[in-house]
Design an enzyme around this catalytic site. Sequence first.
Site, PDB file in Angstrom:
ATOM      1  N   ARG A 144       2.759  -4.723  16.768  1.00  0.00           N
ATOM      2  CA  ARG A 144       1.371  -4.272  16.615  1.00  0.00           C
ATOM      3  C   ARG A 144       0.424  -5.365  17.118  1.00  0.00           C
ATOM      4  O   ARG A 144      -0.638  -5.084  17.634  1.00  0.00           O
ATOM      5  CB  ARG A 144       1.088  -3.937  15.139  1.00  0.00           C
TER       6      ARG A 144
ATOM      7  N   SER B 139       0.830  -1.219   0.000  1.00  0.00           N
ATOM      8  CA  SER B 139       0.000   0.000   0.000  1.00  0.00           C
ATOM      9  C   SER B 139       0.857   1.260   0.000  1.00  0.00           C
ATOM     10  O   SER B 139       0.547   2.241  -0.707  1.00  0.00           O
ATOM     11  CB  SER B 139      -0.974   0.006   1.178  1.00  0.00           C
TER      12      SER B 139
ATOM     13  N   HIS C 215       5.682 -12.687   7.623  1.00  0.00           N
ATOM     14  CA  HIS C 215       5.907 -11.302   7.196  1.00  0.00           C
ATOM     15  C   HIS C 215       7.115 -11.244   6.274  1.00  0.00           C
ATOM     16  O   HIS C 215       8.051 -12.034   6.426  1.00  0.00           O
ATOM     17  CB  HIS C 215       6.129 -10.374   8.396  1.00  0.00           C
TER      18      HIS C 215
ATOM     19  N   HIS D 270      -1.982  -8.926   1.979  1.00  0.00           N
ATOM     20  CA  HIS D 270      -1.684  -7.655   2.669  1.00  0.00           C
ATOM     21  C   HIS D 270      -2.830  -7.388   3.650  1.00  0.00           C
ATOM     22  O   HIS D 270      -3.137  -8.232   4.482  1.00  0.00           O
ATOM     23  CB  HIS D 270      -1.492  -6.580   1.591  1.00  0.00           C
TER      24      HIS D 270
ATOM     25  N   ASP E  23      -2.453  -8.511  11.643  1.00  0.00           N
ATOM     26  CA  ASP E  23      -3.795  -8.951  11.265  1.00  0.00           C
ATOM     27  C   ASP E  23      -4.292 -10.144  12.081  1.00  0.00           C
ATOM     28  O   ASP E  23      -5.483 -10.467  12.050  1.00  0.00           O
ATOM     29  CB  ASP E  23      -3.821  -9.304   9.770  1.00  0.00           C
TER      30      ASP E  23
HETATM   31  N1  CMX Z   1       1.161 -19.735   5.946  1.00  0.00           N
HETATM   32  C1  CMX Z   1       1.614 -20.647   5.054  1.00  0.00           C
HETATM   33  N2  CMX Z   1       2.706 -20.455   4.284  1.00  0.00           N
HETATM   34  C2  CMX Z   1       3.370 -19.293   4.460  1.00  0.00           C
HETATM   35  C3  CMX Z   1       2.986 -18.339   5.406  1.00  0.00           C
HETATM   36  C4  CMX Z   1       1.821 -18.581   6.158  1.00  0.00           C
HETATM   37  N3  CMX Z   1       1.341 -17.698   7.024  1.00  0.00           N
HETATM   38  N4  CMX Z   1       3.865 -17.303   5.347  1.00  0.00           N
HETATM   39  C5  CMX Z   1       4.759 -17.621   4.398  1.00  0.00           C
HETATM   40  N5  CMX Z   1       4.472 -18.809   3.841  1.00  0.00           N
HETATM   41  C6  CMX Z   1       5.123 -19.494   2.743  1.00  0.00           C
HETATM   42  C7  CMX Z   1       5.063 -18.617   1.501  1.00  0.00           C
HETATM   43  O1  CMX Z   1       3.796 -18.726   0.859  1.00  0.00           O
HETATM   44  C8  CMX Z   1       6.219 -19.155   0.705  1.00  0.00           C
HETATM   45  O2  CMX Z   1       5.805 -20.359   0.129  1.00  0.00           O
HETATM   46  P1  CMX Z   1       6.317 -20.800  -1.339  1.00  0.00           P
HETATM   47  O3  CMX Z   1       7.799 -20.885  -1.235  1.00  0.00           O
HETATM   48  O4  CMX Z   1       5.635 -22.108  -1.557  1.00  0.00           O
HETATM   49  O5  CMX Z   1       5.864 -19.731  -2.276  1.00  0.00           O
HETATM   50  C9  CMX Z   1       7.258 -19.475   1.795  1.00  0.00           C
HETATM   51  O6  CMX Z   1       6.493 -19.628   3.014  1.00  0.00           O
HETATM   52  C10 CMX Z   1       8.295 -18.396   2.005  1.00  0.00           C
HETATM   53  O7  CMX Z   1       7.614 -17.175   2.256  1.00  0.00           O
HETATM   54  P2  CMX Z   1       8.282 -16.052   3.186  1.00  0.00           P
HETATM   55  O8  CMX Z   1       9.554 -15.632   2.526  1.00  0.00           O
HETATM   56  O9  CMX Z   1       8.356 -16.530   4.579  1.00  0.00           O
HETATM   57  O10 CMX Z   1       7.176 -14.919   3.144  1.00  0.00           O
HETATM   58  P3  CMX Z   1       6.943 -13.817   2.011  1.00  0.00           P
HETATM   59  O11 CMX Z   1       7.835 -12.651   2.307  1.00  0.00           O
HETATM   60  O12 CMX Z   1       7.015 -14.385   0.642  1.00  0.00           O
HETATM   61  O13 CMX Z   1       5.430 -13.430   2.272  1.00  0.00           O
HETATM   62  C11 CMX Z   1       3.525 -12.872   3.556  1.00  0.00           C
HETATM   63  C12 CMX Z   1       5.028 -12.652   3.383  1.00  0.00           C
HETATM   64  C13 CMX Z   1       3.021 -11.935   4.644  1.00  0.00           C
HETATM   65  C14 CMX Z   1       2.810 -12.542   2.247  1.00  0.00           C
HETATM   66  C15 CMX Z   1       3.285 -14.368   3.963  1.00  0.00           C
HETATM   67  O14 CMX Z   1       3.889 -14.611   5.220  1.00  0.00           O
HETATM   68  C16 CMX Z   1       1.818 -14.743   4.012  1.00  0.00           C
HETATM   69  O15 CMX Z   1       1.249 -15.106   2.973  1.00  0.00           O
HETATM   70  N6  CMX Z   1       1.169 -14.658   5.228  1.00  0.00           N
HETATM   71  C17 CMX Z   1      -0.251 -14.928   5.349  1.00  0.00           C
HETATM   72  C18 CMX Z   1      -1.053 -13.723   4.887  1.00  0.00           C
HETATM   73  C19 CMX Z   1      -0.913 -12.571   5.860  1.00  0.00           C
HETATM   74  O16 CMX Z   1      -1.056 -12.722   7.059  1.00  0.00           O
HETATM   75  N7  CMX Z   1      -0.666 -11.366   5.319  1.00  0.00           N
HETATM   76  C20 CMX Z   1      -0.654 -10.132   6.132  1.00  0.00           C
HETATM   77  C21 CMX Z   1       0.733  -9.498   6.258  1.00  0.00           C
HETATM   78  C22 CMX Z   1       0.664  -8.200   7.025  1.00  0.00           C
HETATM   79  C23 CMX Z   1      -0.052  -7.133   6.223  1.00  0.00           C
HETATM   80  O17 CMX Z   1       0.485  -6.693   5.185  1.00  0.00           O
HETATM   81  O18 CMX Z   1      -1.170  -6.746   6.586  1.00  0.00           O
END
Ligand code: CMX
Length: 444
Positions: free
Chosen positions: A328, A242, A319, A272, A374
């Site tokens: 937070r 964002s 994250h 996000h 979140d």
């Molecule tokens: N559940 C399951 N798998 C997860 C995970 C979770 N909560 N968090 C990361 N992973 C997975 C990723 O999907 C990725 O998988 P692949 O290699 O198969 O693609 C792997 O772990 C490595 O990811 P990462 O480097 O740890 O995390 P990223 O920086 O790529 O992504 C985020 C960060 C937040 C998108 C991810 O942790 C996620 O999808 N979390 C769940 C959604 C969420 O809570 N989002 C809110 C974030 C805060 C906000 O912006 O509001």
Amino acid sequence: MNQLKEKFAEKAGQLAAEIKTIIKENGDQEVGKVNIAQIYGGMRGVKALVTETSSLDPEEGIRFRGYSIPELREKLPKAPGGVEPLPEGLFYLMLVGELPTEEEVQMISAEFAKRVQEVPDHVFKTLDGLPVDMHPMTQFSIGILSMQTESRFAKAYREGISKKDYWDPTFEDVITLLAGAPRVAAYIYNRKYRDNQQIGPDPNLDWAANFAHMLGFDSDRFKRLMRLYLTIHADHEGGNVSAHTTHLVGSALSDAYLSYTSGMNGLAGPLHGLANQEVIRWILEMKDALGGGMPTKEQIANYVKATLEAGKVIPGYGHAVLRKPDPRYVAQMEFAKEVMPDDELVNIVWMIYDVVPPILQATGKVKNPWPNVDAHSGSLLVQHGMQEYDFYTVLFGVSRALGVLASLCWDRALGLPIERPKSVTTDWVKHTVEESKAEQFFTD
Ligand code: CMX
């Protein structure tokens, strides 16, 4: 408001001069390297942006102009009799880099309360024309976008404003947008969930309390929750979707309305800001699947594993930058421990915190197994009577306006240019790899 504007102009002038010298004397200095994994991997860790309002440390979490969330909760001015900071004060801090006095915060509250009346009628008519079942984030984005008719920057640009003055109408747009955003959000909420029973703003309330009031939640506790909520979600440095989108679109000199709604469309993504509604949806689905009531940790663990096996993410966990529990999240947990320690949903949220991290850790791929902001917010809202979880990201969006729009003022005041990084093709990557192998061969 002129006082704040003058202070901002003075600070911006000083920093602009400093940056000019830094670039002149050190412009060639490297600040990092970029590898192939990073260009395919969402640019993690690439230092390519400047954002003044806040900075995120992977271990420590967010600091707003150097202040952590516990420090903000202590030091920022509060409403009379209130215990949480007023988010207007955080806006001041992000904008000018200094903690405001109570009077300075009151001045912003008063200006917001005045300008909230300026949301033009056509914004409500636009919202009335949308299907009521359209997602609230889509409605919010459209509603704010339709306020673009009011943009002083767009008008000034058309009339031929000088570059050096861009910041001034941007500042005015930012204040008008911030004042109006809660009203647009509340209009959507009341139209969608309360049979269109609209509640007008109260000129005597601070920004967060007025938002609570327009949403139909007038208890002191909900107002307290809103002040905390709108403070902690306000900013998370510049690289998140964002903030980065608002900045990127703004770099084309799109005005505050165009830039902010672009950022909001990114916040509406499930990875996000939309994660906050997904958390509650996931917990309620889990409860349903387990037959209701309080689950055991073992049941939660099995449900978490089933979610992962289905190829889905655990919402509210992980994250891109953080490597510790999100401060937070911790601030919300502290709030809940004080005001609702026995609430069932909140207790399930805490049990999930005990269960999820080791399971995510065991996958061997999740870099941060800890909860993010979140993971907790929805349970607080449900407990306070706001059950409509599709709306939660709009609250996040109203808060995020404070940070991304303070940054937009800085972008214009510093005269930052249109953003245009270089992209490459996979053929280019392959060629670069071959070249470097050949070089290595001849060196060996
Ligand atoms: N559940 C399951 N798998 C997860 C995970 C979770 N909560 N968090 C990361 N992973 C997975 C990723 O999907 C990725 O998988 P692949 O290699 O198969 O693609 C792997 O772990 C490595 O990811 P990462 O480097 O740890 O995390 P990223 O920086 O790529 O992504 C985020 C960060 C937040 C998108 C991810 O942790 C996620 O999808 N979390 C769940 C959604 C969420 O809570 N989002 C809110 C974030 C805060 C906000 O912006 O509001």
